[in-house]
Each structure stands twice: as structure tokens, then as C-alpha cells.
Design an enzyme around this catalytic site. Structure first.
Site, PDB file in Angstrom:
ATOM      1  N   CYS A  35      -3.584  -8.461  -4.059  1.00 37.59           N
ATOM      2  CA  CYS A  35      -3.243  -9.772  -3.520  1.00 37.59           C
ATOM      3  C   CYS A  35      -4.444 -10.625  -3.192  1.00 37.59           C
ATOM      4  CB  CYS A  35      -2.342  -9.619  -2.304  1.00 37.59           C
ATOM      5  SG  CYS A  35      -3.095  -8.621  -1.050  1.00 37.59           S
ATOM      6  N   CYS A 104      -2.790  -2.182   1.395  1.00 37.75           N
ATOM      7  CA  CYS A 104      -3.740  -2.803   2.324  1.00 37.75           C
ATOM      8  C   CYS A 104      -4.606  -1.739   2.978  1.00 37.75           C
ATOM      9  CB  CYS A 104      -3.022  -3.593   3.403  1.00 37.75           C
ATOM     10  SG  CYS A 104      -1.653  -4.570   2.795  1.00 37.75           S
TER      11      CYS A 104
HETATM   12  S1  FES Z   1      -0.660  -7.743   1.564  1.00 37.84           S
HETATM   13 FE1  FES Z   1      -2.462  -8.702   1.117  1.00 37.84          FE
HETATM   14  S2  FES Z   1      -3.858  -7.416   2.215  1.00 37.84           S
HETATM   15 FE2  FES Z   1      -2.029  -6.837   2.927  1.00 37.84          FE
END
Ligand code: FES
Ligand SMILES: Cc1ncc(COP(=O)(O)O)c(C=O)c1O
Lengths: 127, 383
Positions: A35, A104
Site C-alpha cells: 500500500c 503492516c
Molecule cells: S494498510 Fe497500509 S501500512 Fe497498514
């Protein structure tokens, strides 16, 4: 909104060890290809022990909480011990993460590894 | 609680609820039956059809009730595609449509249809030249949204309709965000098909409609009974439809006043946030934009983390950040507008409505700068 554990929210709201370490012995900068989040981890090492650890993170609440937790976990540990810390360890210490947020915690694991590698590289060239 | 997510959904208007209640209780007749209980349900559905038709200046016969905006979009696109296969197989849409349109188009692409996704400029406005150039002999439908849900940009609908007409192509518009907020006249604008949804303007969830201009060749999405004159089978959602009709009537009456009031609130929040928080950009068209929508990108911080902090303060908003989407991709709308992913990461949308007051603007413009400041302290990109 996602269901985060209280611990995640607590660390997100009051992150530990935020910031830079000037003259750090190792710096790990990692990005999340999923992301696009970025985490920078700084370590100060003395006698093979991580004396201090700080972070800066541009990311979601889980990324901030896992950064905070990983700095807590590695502080005071030997380099070898610190390398044993995985994203699972971090996630478990936070009381788990929502499935979609496990990536993450990978950032936290990779961040600390990158900082240690950087430390080793610098040490190698010093000798 | 401060609700600033009216583009996601709206609370039910009390007057709508009162109108619906009898049809959730004693007036339970099936509109297709013979007795007077059923006759009353039938009349209620027809009254709602008239109320809704008035909202967009259509003929009641041109209104088909659906289960919401998503079904209306599916119906319009698949219905035109299937009924006009002999004429061609090309559909033109834009890159910033709602997924109800985009994924329907992708579905058809896998089944032999050809879809052109038009680019937009930095404000999110569809390129009319690109539109005209992309029309071919095989084009059967142009589907461009009226107003965008994320940034609020309003498209040049009349021009698009004119181009469609010139080339003999049907024009559908997803007006889910515009209906009930903006005056819409399908006659004047030259729209052939239009989707709308009740829960975006104080009606109930799970009910909407597709306007289909008389004479447009469209295939039904659902096969079954003869409801909706054979164009949408299934026993009518009578309470929902009654609610949609009442919501349309109220919207028509109160729209003008609401616009003035809400625009002021939105403008004030916009002014304050842009001046109080450094390094913030406004998304969407500065003028041609829904008067209730404020979309910004706050640089160097991520949307989800801002939303969670806002939620702690009782403020409901939304974001197009990758971290907030289940696909972990940033909003396709912001990307299509040329916003880099790392900036889209810090997107926030506040969408106003009926129950917002000046205090809400005060609170958000007080709270958000502090939240951003705290998060920027953590960010590696903020010095
Ligand atoms: S979803 Fe983007 S770092 Fe957690
Ligand atoms: C532009 C747009 N189209 C379609 C939809 C889908 O409508 P519904 O929720 O009624 O299915 C929405 C709602 O989110 C929307 O904003």
C-alpha cells in the site's frame, strides 16, 4: 472502521520511541509494496546490545502501532535476539491484527532487520 | 457525534419514515393481488413513481424501481448491452466511475464487449474531445456519472448528452450522488438513462430507480413476474418505494434552501482547513463540484490514521487511502486525476448534509489540525 485490539489503538495513540536518532549506528528504511507505507528505524548499539531504538512511520494505524511495538521489543536486546523477532511476534504482542493488516507488521520486522544490516555493514567497514 | 459522510449514506428523514411505516405494518398487501389491501399498496407504489418522476422531470412510465444504485447501474449497462448487440459492442465510460459501473463494464469486457475508459483532467472532468474521438460505428452506450462520489466533480452532462445524440448513441448517467442534491431535468439535459438511490437523499437503503427514456431498447436484468411492466421482476419493495417517493418529494421542495445552507458550511470548512493546515491540497473541481463535498489530501500523513483519530473525537469521515480499502489500492478516482499514490494516501472526504450545523465546522477545524500535527511528528517525510 477496522476492529483493532485495544493494544493496537493504545500504541497508535501513544506511540513509543518516535523520532530520529542523531548519529544512529544503523538505519533501516523500508517501504510497503502493498500500500505504499514507509517506515524508518534507527538503532544505537553498544556492546552488541540495542541501547536505543526510534522510528518514523508514514502509514496506517497498524503500521504505527507495530513500529512502536517493535522498538519496545528490541530495546535492550542483543543483535541476535533482535533478529529473531518476526512480524508474528510483533502482532501477537499487540493482541493480534485484523487479517488485512498483517502485511503492516511485516514492515516492522523488515525495518528492524534493515537497521541491523546497516549497523553490521557500517561496523564491517569501520574495522 | 458529528456525521460528515453523507455521500456514503444519509439518515432516514422522519417524514419519510412516517410515510413508510404503514407499509411495514398493516398495509402489507402484494401490489399484484386483487383485493383492496393490494390496491392500496399498488396506489402507493404509483404515487411514489409520480413523486420520483417529478424530481427529474420524467414521465412516471419511464421510472423503474430497483434495489438501489448498484442494480440501476447494472441494469442500465447490461440491459443496453444485451438489447443492442445487433448494433454494436462498444461501451464508453470514464475511469472515475463508481465500481457499480466499472465492474459491470469489466464483466461485459470478459464477455466480448469492448469498453473505453475515458481519462479525466486534474479536476476529474471527462475529456470531451477524447469522448468524441472514441465513438465508433460500434458504440452503443456512453455511461458517465453525473457527479463523483469521492471528489464531487460534476460532469458536463448536457454536452455529453449532445455528443451522444449526435452520434445516435444512448447516454446513461449514474446520478446516485446528484439526485436529491441538484436539480435534474432529464428532458432539458437529454439523458436517456439515469440511476439514483434513495439512501443518498434521506430515503431508505436498498431501493433506487432507473429512469429509461421512452423508446430506449433495454433488456431486463431479472426474469420473472410482470412487475414494473415486465422490466423488473419481483414483488415490489413497497415500503422502500414509498420511502423513495417521499424522499424525492422532500428533496424537490427543500433542495434550494439546503444547497445554500450546506454550501456555506462546506465552504467554511474548506477555507479553514486549507488555511490552518500547511501542505493540503483540494481535490476535485474548485467550482463545478457538489456543494456538500470537501475532499482534500493532507501530505505526509495517511488517511486511516486520521480517520481513527477523528472517530475518537466522534467525527465520521472517509478516505481514499490504500490502507482504508480492502484491495489496499489507493482510490482509482484520485489516481485517474493524476494525484500520486503517496499523496492520495492522505486523502480525506467530508460530505455534509441536513443535520450539520456550524458547530460541526468549528469542531473539525479545531480537531483536525491537531491530529495532523501529531501524525506528522511520526512521519519520516515531515521535517
Ligand atoms: S494498510 Fe497500509 S501500512 Fe497498514
Ligand atoms: C456514484 C455512485 N454510484 C452507485 C452507488 C451505489 O448505490 P447503492 O449503494 O444504492 O447500491 C453509489 C453509492 O455508494 C455511488 O456513490
Amino acid at each position: 472502521m477496522l476492529e483493532y485490539s485495544e493494544k493496537v489503538i493504545e500504541h497508535f495513540r501513544n506511540p513509543r520511541n518516535v523520532g530520529k536518532i542523531e548519529n544512529a549506528d544503523g538505519v533501516g528504511k523500508v517501504g510497503n509494496p502493498v500500500c505504499g507505507d514507509v517506515m524508518v528505524i534507527y538503532i544505537k548499539v553498544k556492546d552488541n546490545k540495542i541501547e536505543d531504538c526510534k522510528f518514523q512511520t508514514f502509514g496506517c494505524a497498524a503500521a504505527i502501532a507495530t513500529s512502536s511495538m517493535v522498538t519496545e521489543l528490541v530495546k535492550g536486546k542483543d543483535i541476535e535476539e533482535a533478529l529473531n523477532i518476526t512480524n508474528r511476534t510483533v502482532a501477537e504482542a499487540l493482541g493480534g491484527l485484523p487479517a488485512i493488516k498483517y502485511h503492516c507488521s511485516l514492515l516492522a520486522e523488515e525495518g528492524i532487520r534493515a537497521a541491523i544490516e546497516d549497523y553490521k555493514r557500517r561496523k564491517g567497514s569501520d574495522d | 457525534m458529528i456525521y460528515l459522510d453523507y455521500n456514503a449514506t444519509t439518515p432516514l428523514d422522519e417524514r419519510v419514515l412516517s410515510e413508510m411505516l404503514p407499509f411495514l405494518k398493516e398495509e402489507y398487501g402484494n401490489p399484484s393481488s386483487i383485493y383492496s389491501l393490494a390496491q392500496r399498496a399498488r396506489n402507493a407504489v404509483e404515487k411514489a413513481r409520480e413523486q420520483l418522476a417529478k424530481l427529474i422531470n420524467a414521465d412516471p412510465k419511464e421510472i423503474i424501481f430497483t434495489s438501489g444504485g448498484t442494480e440501476a447501474d447494472n441494469f442500465a449497462i447490461k440491459g443496453i448491452a444485451y438489447a443492442n448487440e445487433d448494433k454494436g459492442n462498444q461501451i464508453i465510460t470514464s475511469q472515475i466511475e463508481h465500481h457499480a459501473v466499472l465492474n459491470t463494464c469489466k464483466f461485459l469486457e470478459r464477455r466480448g464487449f469492448e469498453v473505453t475508459y475515458l481519462p479525466v483532467d486534474k479536476y476529474g472532468v471527462v475529456d470531451l474531445e477524447a469522448l468524441e474521438k472514441s465513438i465508433t460505428e460500434r458504440t452503443i452506450l456512453i455511461s458517465i456519472m453525473f457527479a463523483n462520489n469521492e471528489v464531487g466533480t460534476i460532469q458536463p452532462i448536457e454536452e455529453i448528452a449532445r455528443i451522444a445524440k449526435k452520434h445516435g448513441v444512448y447516454f446513461h448517467t449514474d446520478a446516485v450522488q446528484a439526485a436529491g442534491k441538484l436539480p435534474i431535468d432529464v428532458e432539458e439535459l437529454g439523458i436517456d438513462l439515469l440511476s439514483l438511490s434513495a439512501h443518498k437523499f434521506y430515503g431508505p437503503k436498498g431501493v433506487g430507480a432507473l429512469f429509461v427514456r421512452k423508446g430506449v431498447k433495454i433488456a431486463p436484468l431479472l426474469q420473472g413476474g410482470e412487475q414494473e411492466r415486465g422490466r423488473r421482476a419481483g414483488t415490489e419493495n413497497v415500503p422502500g418505494i414509498v420511502g423513495l417517493g417521499k424522499a424525492a418529494e422532500i428533496a424537490k421542495e427543500e433542495m434550494e434552501e439546503e444547497e445554500k445552507r450546506v454550501r456555506k458550511l462546506r465552504d467554511e470548512l474548506e477555507r479553514r482547513l486549507l488555511s490552518k493546515i500547511p501542505e493540503v491540497v483540494l481535490n476535485g473541481h474548485p467550482q463545478n463540484r457538489l456543494y456538500n463535498t470537501l475532499s482534500i489530501c493532507v501530505k505526509y500523513v495517511e488517511g486511516e490514521s486520521m480517520l481513527i483519530n477523528l472517530d475518537r473525537e466522534g467525527i465520521c469521515a472517509s478516505s481514499g487511502s490504500a490502507c482504508t480499502s480492502s484491495s489496499l489500492e489507493p482510490s482509482h478516482v484520485l489516481l485517474a486525476m493524476g494525484i500520486p499514490p503517496e499523496i492520495a494516501h492522505g486523502s480525506l472526504r467530508f460530505s455534509f448534509g441536513k443535520f450539520n450545523r456550524e458547530e460541526d465546522v468549528e469542531k473539525v477545524s479545531d480537531v483536525l489540525p491537531r491530529i495532523v500535527e501529531e501524525l506528522r511528528k511520526i512521519s519520516p517525510f515531515w521535517e
